[in-house]
Write an enzyme that holds these catalytic residues in place. Structure first.
Site, PDB file in Angstrom:
ATOM      1  NE  ARG A   1      -9.314  -1.032   0.128  1.00  0.00           N
ATOM      2  CZ  ARG A   1     -10.322  -0.195  -0.068  1.00  0.00           C
ATOM      3  NH1 ARG A   1     -11.435  -0.613  -0.651  1.00  0.00           N
ATOM      4  NH2 ARG A   1     -10.217   1.070   0.313  1.00  0.00           N
TER       5      ARG A   1
ATOM      6  CB  VAL B   1      -8.383   5.012  -1.432  1.00  0.00           C
ATOM      7  CG1 VAL B   1      -9.148   3.715  -1.664  1.00  0.00           C
ATOM      8  CG2 VAL B   1      -7.515   5.336  -2.648  1.00  0.00           C
ATOM      9  CB  SER B   2     -13.912   5.980   0.524  1.00  0.00           C
ATOM     10  OG  SER B   2     -14.122   7.276   0.013  1.00  0.00           O
ATOM     11  CB  ALA B   3     -13.196   3.420   5.136  1.00  0.00           C
TER      12      ALA B   3
END
Length: 415
Positions: A49, A82-84
């Protein structure tokens, strides 16, 4: 050439460090219960990621509670992220994706599409759409760098879905939505699942819906926070600022359906002495209050969210502050918000309310009445949420709190 062995050694060390960060992230996701199924665990082990945000320190991208902001607007408001990892894992568990499925992601960025692609497998397909060309360009770079061949990146307003690649077995929305457009329901297979961070009377929950004809029926929800949707479906909350001291700001976040407040009267109320009311109901220090708060917004009419900076609590302006806000009951020029205080028992806290204004005590006592009602009759219950098309007659709706939006009628009910 003399530097080649040293360069190779550094690259190997970087790869080992990244793998260790990824494994640590996955272990924490398992520990907090966000990643439960073996296939979700495997997906999070597989995706690098950090490659989506090369400008960010690698270690930060693998912190389970850290969302990486990738764009802000001219006012400094976050509009893309970008979400956790915890939130991403939670939504993917809700989606229950099987190999070979076609999945639509609304709100792009890269890593989440890769997780979805891992879940769908090489015979499945993921379409990820975003209104912002900068965001989709970032996603395209990530997809190219990581080699995923079953991801299609589309730039467009997701209000209309992406019909040319549908229908979809699953739709996963990664932006806060105040409504559910007909295109999302129409492009979802019957029996398919829509996972969406749905804002309901100021409170957002990521809800897993199952399509049943023209209605959606909830199959679980989780508390969450997401950047708001842009484009035709944009529907942001209003803000009534009660205290504007820098670093100690206090405001009410109001959704459509909430009455326009008398802001000046409420600003004066906040400066007045506080009144306390206590419920006798206790919770553990780590116990979530998300179901209580959803009960309160179901039972009470004018319940916006009070957002306060930590500095406001430190300076005694408010008695409590929360990153996601606290439910606040408003009545004319008075209001009260939910709070807690320690008890004599270890790790137990009593729920109560702090009131301000001429009727502050009465409003606090009303809030406490509903805390007690939740404890007595619904503490072990979970709300049920259904979504019907706008215009559905009242006699076709189940009993419960009705939230009317341009496209839908959302109903929150309790056993």
């Amino acid at each position: 050439m003399d530097n080649a062995p040293e360069l190779t050694t550094n690259m190997d060390q970087d790869a080992a460090t990244e793998r260790q960060l990824r494994d640590t992230m996955v272990q924490k996701l398992i520990e907090v219960g966000a990643a439960r199924s073996p296939r979700v665990v495997a997906a999070f082990r597989a995706v690098p990621r950090h490659m989506a945000t090369p400008e960010v320190e690698i270690a930060k991208t693998y912190e389970v509670e850290t969302a990486t902001i990738t764009k802000t607007d001219e006012h400094g408001v976050d509009v893309s992220s970008v979400s956790a990892p915890r939130i991403q894992a939670m939504q993917i568990e809700q989606a229950a994706i099987e190999p070979g499925m076609t999945v639509l992601e609304i709100g792009s960025g890269g890593p989440n599409a890769a997780y979805l692609a891992e879940m769908a497998g090489e015979n499945g397909r993921v379409v990820t759409v975003d209104i912002d060309a900068d965001v989709t360009a970032r996603a395209e770079r990530f997809v190219a760098a990581t080699g995923y061949r079953n991801i299609t990146v589309v730039t467009g307003d997701a209000e209309h879905g992406v019909p040319e690649h549908g229908p979809y077995d699953r739709i996963v929305v990664t932006v806060q939505a105040a409504d559910i457009p007909p295109a999302w329901v129409g492009q979802l297979t019957n029996g398919g699942r829509l996972v969406v961070p749905l804002r309901m009377r100021s409170m957002t929950r990521t809800v897993a819906f199952v399509r049943d004809g023209d209605r959606l029926v909830s199959d679980g929800f989780e508390q969450c926070g997401f950047v708001p949707m842009r484009g035709a479906g944009e529907n942001r909350m209003r803000l009534a600022v009660l205290h504007d001291e820098e670093g100690a700001e206090v405001a009410l976040r109001l959704d459509s359906g909430h009455a326009e407040p008398d802001t000046e009267a409420l600003r004066a109320a906040l400066r007045s002495p506080q009144a306390e009311a206590w419920s006798g109901v206790t919770v553990g220090g780590e116990e979530s209050k998300e179901h209580l708060d959803l009960w309160l917004t179901t039972a009470l009419d004018n319940l916006p969210i009070m957002a306060a900076k930590v500095g406001a609590r430190q300076r005694g302006i408010v008695a409590a502050a929360s990153p996601i806000g606290l439910p606040a009951l408003v009545d004319g020029g008075s209001f009260a918000y939910r709070t807690t205080r320690p008890t004599d028992l270890e790790d137990r806290y009593e729920l109560g309310a702090i009131g301000h204004g001429p009727d502050g005590r009465k409003v606090a006592e009303r809030l406490v009445e509903e805390i007690q009602a939740w404890n007595d009759g619904h503490r072990s219950d979970r709300a049920h949420i259904e979504v019907y098309p706008a215009g559905t007659p009242d006699d076709r709706l189940p009993a419960g709190r009705v939230i009317d939006r341009p496209h839908t009628r959302v109903i929150i009910s309790w056993p």
